[in-house]
Every structure is written in structure tokens, then in C-alpha cells.
Design a protein around this motif. Structure first.
Motif, PDB file in Angstrom:
ATOM      1  N   VAL A  78       7.812  -9.936   2.077  1.00 24.28           N
ATOM      2  CA  VAL A  78       8.961  -8.945   1.893  1.00 24.28           C
ATOM      3  C   VAL A  78       9.717  -8.230   2.591  1.00 24.28           C
ATOM      4  O   VAL A  78      10.560  -7.475   2.557  1.00 24.28           O
ATOM      5  CB  VAL A  78       8.526  -7.942   0.622  1.00 24.28           C
ATOM      6  N   ASP A  79       9.494  -8.878   3.788  1.00 24.71           N
ATOM      7  CA  ASP A  79      10.189  -8.283   5.089  1.00 24.71           C
ATOM      8  C   ASP A  79       9.756  -6.690   5.210  1.00 24.71           C
ATOM      9  O   ASP A  79      10.835  -6.083   5.565  1.00 24.71           O
ATOM     10  CB  ASP A  79      11.640  -8.800   5.140  1.00 24.71           C
ATOM     11  N   ALA A  80       8.765  -6.300   5.008  1.00 24.06           N
ATOM     12  CA  ALA A  80       8.549  -4.739   5.043  1.00 24.06           C
ATOM     13  C   ALA A  80       8.623  -4.436   6.566  1.00 24.06           C
ATOM     14  O   ALA A  80       7.712  -5.121   7.340  1.00 24.06           O
ATOM     15  CB  ALA A  80       7.251  -4.487   4.369  1.00 24.06           C
ATOM     16  N   THR A  81       9.066  -3.268   7.005  1.00 21.78           N
ATOM     17  CA  THR A  81       8.947  -2.777   8.404  1.00 21.78           C
ATOM     18  C   THR A  81       7.630  -1.857   8.630  1.00 21.78           C
ATOM     19  O   THR A  81       7.264  -1.655   9.683  1.00 21.78           O
ATOM     20  CB  THR A  81      10.068  -1.958   8.639  1.00 21.78           C
ATOM     21  N   GLU A  82       6.894  -1.555   7.476  1.00 20.44           N
ATOM     22  CA  GLU A  82       5.834  -0.743   7.604  1.00 20.44           C
ATOM     23  C   GLU A  82       4.676  -1.262   6.617  1.00 20.44           C
ATOM     24  O   GLU A  82       4.995  -1.749   5.461  1.00 20.44           O
ATOM     25  CB  GLU A  82       5.924   0.735   7.542  1.00 20.44           C
ATOM     26  N   VAL A  83       3.435  -1.089   6.909  1.00 27.34           N
ATOM     27  CA  VAL A  83       2.418  -1.241   5.803  1.00 27.34           C
ATOM     28  C   VAL A  83       1.497   0.270   5.701  1.00 27.34           C
ATOM     29  O   VAL A  83       1.334   0.979   6.733  1.00 27.34           O
ATOM     30  CB  VAL A  83       1.222  -1.921   6.284  1.00 27.34           C
ATOM     31  N   HIS A  84       1.608   0.705   4.532  1.00 30.50           N
ATOM     32  CA  HIS A  84       0.894   2.138   4.260  1.00 30.50           C
ATOM     33  C   HIS A  84      -0.330   1.853   3.401  1.00 30.50           C
ATOM     34  O   HIS A  84      -0.432   1.417   2.578  1.00 30.50           O
ATOM     35  CB  HIS A  84       1.914   2.919   3.263  1.00 30.50           C
ATOM     36  N   LEU A  85      -1.485   2.296   4.505  1.00 30.80           N
ATOM     37  CA  LEU A  85      -2.859   1.877   3.751  1.00 30.80           C
ATOM     38  C   LEU A  85      -3.401   3.328   3.438  1.00 30.80           C
ATOM     39  O   LEU A  85      -3.296   4.426   4.111  1.00 30.80           O
ATOM     40  CB  LEU A  85      -3.786   1.653   4.810  1.00 30.80           C
ATOM     41  N   ARG A  86      -4.188   3.282   2.294  1.00 29.79           N
ATOM     42  CA  ARG A  86      -5.061   4.445   1.997  1.00 29.79           C
ATOM     43  C   ARG A  86      -5.879   4.791   3.078  1.00 29.79           C
ATOM     44  O   ARG A  86      -6.618   3.694   3.879  1.00 29.79           O
ATOM     45  CB  ARG A  86      -5.815   4.107   0.776  1.00 29.79           C
ATOM     46  N   TYR A  87      -6.432   6.079   3.296  1.00 29.20           N
ATOM     47  CA  TYR A  87      -7.104   6.343   4.429  1.00 29.20           C
ATOM     48  C   TYR A  87      -8.516   5.595   4.508  1.00 29.20           C
ATOM     49  O   TYR A  87      -8.981   5.486   5.478  1.00 29.20           O
ATOM     50  CB  TYR A  87      -7.652   7.885   4.144  1.00 29.20           C
ATOM     51  N   ASP A  88      -9.024   5.337   3.303  1.00 30.92           N
ATOM     52  CA  ASP A  88     -10.437   4.551   3.510  1.00 30.92           C
ATOM     53  C   ASP A  88     -10.228   3.021   3.567  1.00 30.92           C
ATOM     54  O   ASP A  88     -11.266   2.368   3.826  1.00 30.92           O
ATOM     55  CB  ASP A  88     -11.070   4.901   2.043  1.00 30.92           C
ATOM     56  N   PHE A  89      -8.759   2.578   3.857  1.00 28.17           N
ATOM     57  CA  PHE A  89      -8.679   1.324   4.149  1.00 28.17           C
ATOM     58  C   PHE A  89      -8.791   0.942   5.592  1.00 28.17           C
ATOM     59  O   PHE A  89      -8.766   0.118   5.905  1.00 28.17           O
ATOM     60  CB  PHE A  89      -7.540   0.753   3.473  1.00 28.17           C
TER      61      PHE A  89
END
Length: 97
Positions: A78-89
Motif C-alpha cells: 500500500v506504499d506506506a512510509t511507516e509501520v506502526h507496531l504495538r509495543y509488544d510486537f
């Protein structure tokens, strides 16, 4: 400065939120994110502009409720510039991916 993350939660939120951020002159400090990756892909389609260095003017972040093994590939799709992860991931291997 302060960075602002705006989660696109509902269908059809992409365009009005983009327009509001533009009207406020805040596009340089905002990242649009969603668990529904088609929403951030729509942001990319609506605003495909690039800086002279090839980075996207409109930043997008792929959110994940559960982390699939191919999370980087899904974000790239999807051409995202960032990945946002949960802290526990978060672990060294995933952050370095």
C-alpha cells in the motif's frame, strides 16, 4: 517539533481529513495511519506527490492489530512510509526489518 499521527478510522475519512490537514498547513508534521490499509493506500492515490529526494510528501503508516510474518511486504503493497507496531510486537529482528 511535534509530529502528529492521525488514524483514519471510518470509511470515507481520507479526503476530508487530508483537506483539513492541508487547510491547517500541517502536512509536513502529519502521518495518516490505519489498521485498514486500503485507507492509507487511498491517501497515496489521492496525494502521490514526492519530495525532490523521492520521499513521499504525504506520510502514511500501516497499523497492525496482529502481526503477520509478511508485515513489511503488506506495508509496501500500500506504499506506506511507516509501520506502526504495538509495543509488544517490537523486537530487534522486526525493527531491523
Amino acid at each position: 517539533g511535534v509530529e502528529v499521527k492521525i488514524e483514519l478510522k471510518g470509511p470515507g475519512t481520507e479526503e476530508p481529513v487530508i483537506e483539513m490537514v492541508e487547510a491547517m498547513g500541517m502536512i509536513n508534521v502529519v502521518t495518516f495511519s490505519s489498521f485498514h490499509h486500503e485507507r492509507i493506500h487511498k491517501v497515496r492515490r489521492l496525494r502521490p506527490q514526492l519530495h525532490s529526494d523521492g520521499t513521499h510528501v504525504y506520510r502514511t503508516g500501516a497499523l497492525f492489530a496482529e502481526l503477520p510474518a509478511d508485515f513489511i511486504e503488506r506495508a509496501k503493497t500500500v506504499d506506506a512510509t511507516e509501520v506502526h507496531l504495538r509495543y509488544d510486537f517490537c523486537n530487534r529482528e522486526r525493527v531491523n526489518a
